[in-house]
Scaffold this motif. Sequence first.
Motif, PDB file in Angstrom:
ATOM      1  N   ASN A 180     -16.362 -12.596 -11.867  1.00 21.12           N
ATOM      2  CA  ASN A 180     -15.502 -11.547 -12.440  1.00 21.12           C
ATOM      3  C   ASN A 180     -15.441 -10.313 -11.541  1.00 21.12           C
ATOM      4  OD1 ASN A 180     -13.755 -10.551 -14.445  1.00 21.12           O
ATOM      5  ND2 ASN A 180     -15.420  -9.465 -15.470  1.00 21.12           N
ATOM      6  N   ALA A 181     -15.255 -10.543 -10.264  1.00 21.90           N
ATOM      7  CA  ALA A 181     -15.167  -9.461  -9.283  1.00 21.90           C
ATOM      8  C   ALA A 181     -13.755  -9.391  -8.713  1.00 21.90           C
ATOM      9  CB  ALA A 181     -16.171  -9.684  -8.150  1.00 21.90           C
ATOM     10  N   PRO A 182     -13.307  -8.212  -8.300  1.00 21.03           N
ATOM     11  CA  PRO A 182     -11.970  -8.094  -7.712  1.00 21.03           C
ATOM     12  C   PRO A 182     -11.989  -8.409  -6.223  1.00 21.03           C
ATOM     13  CG  PRO A 182     -12.967  -5.941  -7.795  1.00 21.03           C
ATOM     14  CD  PRO A 182     -13.971  -6.900  -8.414  1.00 21.03           C
ATOM     15  N   LEU A 183     -10.829  -8.645  -5.669  1.00 18.76           N
ATOM     16  CA  LEU A 183     -10.660  -8.766  -4.226  1.00 18.76           C
ATOM     17  C   LEU A 183     -10.397  -7.368  -3.670  1.00 18.76           C
ATOM     18  CD1 LEU A 183     -10.299 -10.726  -1.774  1.00 18.76           C
ATOM     19  CD2 LEU A 183      -7.855 -10.688  -2.293  1.00 18.76           C
ATOM     20  N   LEU A 184     -11.060  -7.024  -2.563  1.00 22.89           N
ATOM     21  CA  LEU A 184     -10.890  -5.719  -1.942  1.00 22.89           C
ATOM     22  C   LEU A 184      -9.933  -5.855  -0.770  1.00 22.89           C
ATOM     23  CD1 LEU A 184     -14.674  -4.686  -1.968  1.00 22.89           C
ATOM     24  CD2 LEU A 184     -12.940  -4.292  -3.732  1.00 22.89           C
ATOM     25  N   LEU A 185      -8.905  -4.999  -0.748  1.00 22.51           N
ATOM     26  CA  LEU A 185      -7.806  -5.173   0.188  1.00 22.51           C
ATOM     27  C   LEU A 185      -7.489  -3.889   0.937  1.00 22.51           C
ATOM     28  CD1 LEU A 185      -5.420  -7.002   1.198  1.00 22.51           C
ATOM     29  CD2 LEU A 185      -4.086  -6.064  -0.715  1.00 22.51           C
ATOM     30  N   ASN A 186      -7.484  -3.977   2.271  1.00 16.63           N
ATOM     31  CA  ASN A 186      -6.944  -2.896   3.099  1.00 16.63           C
ATOM     32  C   ASN A 186      -5.429  -3.046   3.164  1.00 16.63           C
ATOM     33  OD1 ASN A 186      -9.517  -1.895   3.800  1.00 16.63           O
ATOM     34  ND2 ASN A 186      -9.677  -3.253   5.557  1.00 16.63           N
ATOM     35  N   VAL A 187      -4.697  -1.965   2.907  1.00 16.18           N
ATOM     36  CA  VAL A 187      -3.237  -1.989   2.960  1.00 16.18           C
ATOM     37  C   VAL A 187      -2.778  -0.953   3.984  1.00 16.18           C
ATOM     38  CG1 VAL A 187      -1.103  -1.812   1.618  1.00 16.18           C
ATOM     39  CG2 VAL A 187      -3.182  -2.644   0.525  1.00 16.18           C
ATOM     40  N   ASP A 188      -1.783  -1.319   4.788  1.00 12.68           N
ATOM     41  CA  ASP A 188      -1.449  -0.493   5.958  1.00 12.68           C
ATOM     42  C   ASP A 188       0.051  -0.209   6.086  1.00 12.68           C
ATOM     43  OD1 ASP A 188      -0.742  -3.089   6.394  1.00 12.68           O
ATOM     44  OD2 ASP A 188      -1.642  -3.254   8.382  1.00 12.68           O
ATOM     45  N   PRO A 189       0.647   0.506   5.137  1.00 16.37           N
ATOM     46  CA  PRO A 189       2.093   0.795   5.255  1.00 16.37           C
ATOM     47  C   PRO A 189       2.456   1.533   6.537  1.00 16.37           C
ATOM     48  CG  PRO A 189       1.307   1.308   3.054  1.00 16.37           C
ATOM     49  CD  PRO A 189       0.091   1.029   3.885  1.00 16.37           C
ATOM     50  N   PHE A 190       1.597   2.453   6.980  1.00 18.08           N
ATOM     51  CA  PHE A 190       1.926   3.219   8.184  1.00 18.08           C
ATOM     52  C   PHE A 190       2.063   2.307   9.391  1.00 18.08           C
ATOM     53  CE2 PHE A 190       0.309   5.252  12.100  1.00 18.08           C
ATOM     54  CZ  PHE A 190       1.360   6.132  12.315  1.00 18.08           C
ATOM     55  N   TRP A 191       1.073   1.453   9.627  1.00 15.73           N
ATOM     56  CA  TRP A 191       1.117   0.598  10.807  1.00 15.73           C
ATOM     57  C   TRP A 191       2.210  -0.457  10.694  1.00 15.73           C
ATOM     58  CZ3 TRP A 191      -0.786   2.645  14.840  1.00 15.73           C
ATOM     59  CH2 TRP A 191      -1.886   3.504  14.751  1.00 15.73           C
ATOM     60  N   SER A 192       2.491  -0.902   9.480  1.00 16.37           N
ATOM     61  CA  SER A 192       3.620  -1.823   9.300  1.00 16.37           C
ATOM     62  C   SER A 192       4.925  -1.143   9.701  1.00 16.37           C
ATOM     63  CB  SER A 192       3.706  -2.279   7.840  1.00 16.37           C
ATOM     64  OG  SER A 192       2.596  -3.083   7.510  1.00 16.37           O
ATOM     65  N   TYR A 193       5.064   0.114   9.337  1.00 17.28           N
ATOM     66  CA  TYR A 193       6.256   0.865   9.725  1.00 17.28           C
ATOM     67  C   TYR A 193       6.319   1.042  11.241  1.00 17.28           C
ATOM     68  CZ  TYR A 193       9.336   4.860  10.492  1.00 17.28           C
ATOM     69  OH  TYR A 193      10.326   5.683  10.967  1.00 17.28           O
ATOM     70  N   VAL A 194       5.180   1.347  11.846  1.00 20.40           N
ATOM     71  CA  VAL A 194       5.138   1.601  13.292  1.00 20.40           C
ATOM     72  C   VAL A 194       5.538   0.368  14.090  1.00 20.40           C
ATOM     73  CG1 VAL A 194       3.568   2.067  15.229  1.00 20.40           C
ATOM     74  CG2 VAL A 194       3.465   3.490  13.175  1.00 20.40           C
ATOM     75  N   ILE A 195       5.047  -0.805  13.688  1.00 22.17           N
ATOM     76  CA  ILE A 195       5.290  -2.010  14.495  1.00 22.17           C
ATOM     77  C   ILE A 195       6.634  -2.669  14.173  1.00 22.17           C
ATOM     78  CG2 ILE A 195       2.815  -2.447  14.728  1.00 22.17           C
ATOM     79  CD1 ILE A 195       3.123  -4.732  12.712  1.00 22.17           C
ATOM     80  N   THR A 196       7.281  -2.236  13.094  1.00 21.76           N
ATOM     81  CA  THR A 196       8.589  -2.794  12.764  1.00 21.76           C
ATOM     82  C   THR A 196       9.644  -2.202  13.688  1.00 21.76           C
ATOM     83  OG1 THR A 196       7.964  -3.048  10.443  1.00 21.76           O
ATOM     84  CG2 THR A 196      10.319  -3.062  10.954  1.00 21.76           C
TER      85      THR A 196
END
Length: 327
Positions: A180-196
């Motif tokens: 009953n533990a959650p998944l821990l997630l790094n999310v990176d909107p800035f870098w996604s924007y930069v590399i697009t």
Amino acid sequence: MDIELSANSDFVGVCYGTNGDNLPPPSEAVALCKMHNIKKMRIFTPDEEVLSALKGSEIELMLGVPDDDIEKLADPSFARIWVQKYVIDYSPDVKFRYISIGDEIMPHKAETALQATFVLTAMQNIYDSISFHGIENQVKVSITIGMRILGRSYPPSAGACLAEVSSYMCQIIKFLKDTNAPLLLNVDPFWSYVITPVNHMSISYALFTASSPVVKDRQYKYKNLFVAKLDAMYWALERAGAPSLEIVVCSVGWPSNGSERGASYKNAATFYSNLIKNMKLGTPRRPRRPIETYLSSLFDENKSGERESTKHMGLFFANKNPKYSII
């Protein structure tokens, strides 16, 4: 721009990194968090000075396990000693909430392939050790992953794990479901924007400022990249047999300075303000389910990474002055 933490303080945390040679001592960092009603903190490695500073603070802690310790923790006796030294000896004065094994360990990448073979055993040993002390319902053992674990993330409903990591992730997911533990997630909107490529993504989509849906996927409509990324991961979890597994966003941020396009004080203030306002709303796939989120980071860290942008991710300057108007 005002960034109102107090309204969502039960869901907002900060990543407290120490990659700087001009940062205040942990006691002052903890006092700063208390002053600004920050109730959750993530640290990336056991630091006894930080743990001591957190005693009696009521700040909930996500404690990271460094990648270099994962193989050692595959030994049950080492795991028992580790838990005793860094958790039990500070509990209940420190409110431990999560223990995260590693940071974006990828089994198909040469630099982390070895650690990946020990991750599940290390998680089980840590869990067994905290269970021995009767705190397994209070402290959840998990793993931090990044969006790179997905082979597809667009549109969100196509979200699926890379074939190379499918077996690895299915084992991890089963452990999280069983405990009953959650998944821990790094999310990176800035870098996604930069590399697009330029003109392929509007900055308004990354900053939560789009006035109308940018992505339409089945019956779901997306005005911002952050929730689109989350829903892509939710779809991937559903395909892996875990449709109800919770996600905690353990790192997300935007730099106030740097050479990459979009890195500016104005954009960072806009991003953080809108992110915090939207946390209670959930995602189109999981509406009205607040998203526990840790902002990266507490301070600007002048030794963090090679890119200038990574040195300017803080909510505060190293002298403890707020970078933004935090209410």
